[in-house]
Motif scaffolding. Sequence first.
Motif, PDB file in Angstrom:
ATOM      1  N   VAL A  73      40.878  46.762   1.144  1.00  0.00           N
ATOM      2  CA  VAL A  73      40.195  47.676   2.058  1.00  0.00           C
ATOM      3  C   VAL A  73      38.925  48.151   1.356  1.00  0.00           C
ATOM      4  O   VAL A  73      38.985  48.731   0.270  1.00  0.00           O
ATOM      5  N   ALA A  74      37.779  47.879   1.970  1.00  0.00           N
ATOM      6  CA  ALA A  74      36.492  48.310   1.418  1.00  0.00           C
ATOM      7  C   ALA A  74      35.554  48.625   2.579  1.00  0.00           C
ATOM      8  O   ALA A  74      35.597  47.962   3.616  1.00  0.00           O
ATOM      9  N   THR A  75      34.729  49.627   2.404  1.00  0.00           N
ATOM     10  CA  THR A  75      33.800  50.021   3.462  1.00  0.00           C
ATOM     11  C   THR A  75      32.370  49.713   3.032  1.00  0.00           C
ATOM     12  O   THR A  75      32.104  49.416   1.874  1.00  0.00           O
ATOM     13  N   ASP A  76      31.465  49.791   3.991  1.00  0.00           N
ATOM     14  CA  ASP A  76      30.026  49.614   3.741  1.00  0.00           C
ATOM     15  C   ASP A  76      29.676  48.285   3.103  1.00  0.00           C
ATOM     16  O   ASP A  76      28.904  48.222   2.139  1.00  0.00           O
ATOM     17  N   LEU A  77      30.271  47.210   3.625  1.00  0.00           N
ATOM     18  CA  LEU A  77      29.972  45.872   3.107  1.00  0.00           C
ATOM     19  C   LEU A  77      29.556  44.952   4.239  1.00  0.00           C
ATOM     20  O   LEU A  77      29.896  45.189   5.399  1.00  0.00           O
ATOM     21  N   ASP A  78      28.862  43.883   3.882  1.00  0.00           N
ATOM     22  CA  ASP A  78      28.586  42.814   4.837  1.00  0.00           C
ATOM     23  C   ASP A  78      29.788  41.874   4.793  1.00  0.00           C
ATOM     24  O   ASP A  78      29.909  41.043   3.908  1.00  0.00           O
ATOM     25  N   PHE A  79      30.694  42.036   5.747  1.00  0.00           N
ATOM     26  CA  PHE A  79      31.943  41.281   5.731  1.00  0.00           C
ATOM     27  C   PHE A  79      31.729  39.786   5.949  1.00  0.00           C
ATOM     28  O   PHE A  79      32.575  38.988   5.607  1.00  0.00           O
ATOM     29  N   ASN A  80      30.579  39.397   6.507  1.00  0.00           N
ATOM     30  CA  ASN A  80      30.278  37.976   6.700  1.00  0.00           C
ATOM     31  C   ASN A  80      29.917  37.295   5.386  1.00  0.00           C
ATOM     32  O   ASN A  80      30.034  36.081   5.259  1.00  0.00           O
ATOM     33  N   ALA A  81      29.471  38.065   4.399  1.00  0.00           N
ATOM     34  CA  ALA A  81      29.048  37.493   3.122  1.00  0.00           C
ATOM     35  C   ALA A  81      30.224  37.303   2.159  1.00  0.00           C
ATOM     36  O   ALA A  81      30.075  36.671   1.122  1.00  0.00           O
ATOM     37  N   ILE A  82      31.371  37.826   2.514  1.00  0.00           N
ATOM     38  CA  ILE A  82      32.536  37.770   1.628  1.00  0.00           C
ATOM     39  C   ILE A  82      33.275  36.453   1.835  1.00  0.00           C
ATOM     40  O   ILE A  82      33.419  35.973   2.959  1.00  0.00           O
ATOM     41  N   SER A  83      33.769  35.907   0.756  1.00  0.00           N
ATOM     42  CA  SER A  83      34.516  34.653   0.806  1.00  0.00           C
ATOM     43  C   SER A  83      35.675  34.749   1.794  1.00  0.00           C
ATOM     44  O   SER A  83      36.369  35.762   1.860  1.00  0.00           O
ATOM     45  N   ASP A  84      35.883  33.683   2.558  1.00  0.00           N
ATOM     46  CA  ASP A  84      36.990  33.694   3.518  1.00  0.00           C
ATOM     47  C   ASP A  84      38.344  33.518   2.823  1.00  0.00           C
ATOM     48  O   ASP A  84      39.382  33.565   3.463  1.00  0.00           O
ATOM     49  N   LYS A  85      38.329  33.338   1.509  1.00  0.00           N
ATOM     50  CA  LYS A  85      39.577  33.241   0.757  1.00  0.00           C
ATOM     51  C   LYS A  85      40.176  34.615   0.472  1.00  0.00           C
ATOM     52  O   LYS A  85      41.315  34.727   0.080  1.00  0.00           O
ATOM     53  N   LEU A  86      39.358  35.659   0.663  1.00  0.00           N
ATOM     54  CA  LEU A  86      39.815  37.023   0.473  1.00  0.00           C
ATOM     55  C   LEU A  86      39.951  37.714   1.826  1.00  0.00           C
ATOM     56  O   LEU A  86      39.076  37.586   2.671  1.00  0.00           O
ATOM     57  N   ALA A  87      41.036  38.445   2.005  1.00  0.00           N
ATOM     58  CA  ALA A  87      41.202  39.246   3.219  1.00  0.00           C
ATOM     59  C   ALA A  87      40.643  40.632   2.924  1.00  0.00           C
ATOM     60  O   ALA A  87      41.247  41.409   2.185  1.00  0.00           O
ATOM     61  N   VAL A  88      39.471  40.923   3.473  1.00  0.00           N
ATOM     62  CA  VAL A  88      38.823  42.219   3.260  1.00  0.00           C
ATOM     63  C   VAL A  88      38.586  42.859   4.619  1.00  0.00           C
ATOM     64  O   VAL A  88      38.014  42.241   5.511  1.00  0.00           O
ATOM     65  N   VAL A  89      39.050  44.092   4.756  1.00  0.00           N
ATOM     66  CA  VAL A  89      38.931  44.818   6.023  1.00  0.00           C
ATOM     67  C   VAL A  89      38.387  46.221   5.755  1.00  0.00           C
ATOM     68  O   VAL A  89      38.484  46.725   4.641  1.00  0.00           O
ATOM     69  N   PRO A  90      37.830  46.878   6.791  1.00  0.00           N
ATOM     70  CA  PRO A  90      37.230  48.205   6.578  1.00  0.00           C
ATOM     71  C   PRO A  90      38.188  49.403   6.668  1.00  0.00           C
ATOM     72  O   PRO A  90      37.783  50.513   6.376  1.00  0.00           O
ATOM     73  N   SER A  91      39.458  49.189   7.060  1.00  0.00           N
ATOM     74  CA  SER A  91      40.358  50.344   7.186  1.00  0.00           C
ATOM     75  C   SER A  91      41.798  49.970   6.836  1.00  0.00           C
ATOM     76  O   SER A  91      42.180  48.796   6.904  1.00  0.00           O
ATOM     77  N   LEU A  92      42.579  50.973   6.495  1.00  0.00           N
ATOM     78  CA  LEU A  92      43.995  50.753   6.186  1.00  0.00           C
ATOM     79  C   LEU A  92      44.757  50.253   7.403  1.00  0.00           C
ATOM     80  O   LEU A  92      45.654  49.420   7.276  1.00  0.00           O
TER      81      LEU A  92
END
Length: 110
Positions: A73-92
């Motif tokens: 869970v991380a906020t204030d990021l460009d989620f399109n730039a993150i590797s699709d191998k990682l599951a990154v979301v903006p909220s719990l």
Amino acid sequence: MKVDQKGHTVTIKDTQGDVNAFLEKVTQQFKTFEKQNIIIDLSANAAITEKDLKAFLPLSKLHKKTKKSFVIVATDLDFNAISDKLAVVPSLLEAHDIIEMEEIERDLGF
């Protein structure tokens, strides 16, 4: 580091703001959490970068081999730039939704 366990999911929250030290602590204690789904909560750290997140990739791969979910869970990021191998979301809430979907996929044999 704050650990909160609910059912088959453990949420590990960074309370120090130092991503590298936090990653080291989580890695050292990985055996404690390996049989559960893991949510890494970095939402309190506004200075997190894509490079910081990529440091979690080896731990994520290792955890996925155990057939469990690993979500960050991380906020204030460009989620399109993150590797699709990682599951990154903006909220719990979204992290729990991802885990629920992955649990269903595993139950169905995907």
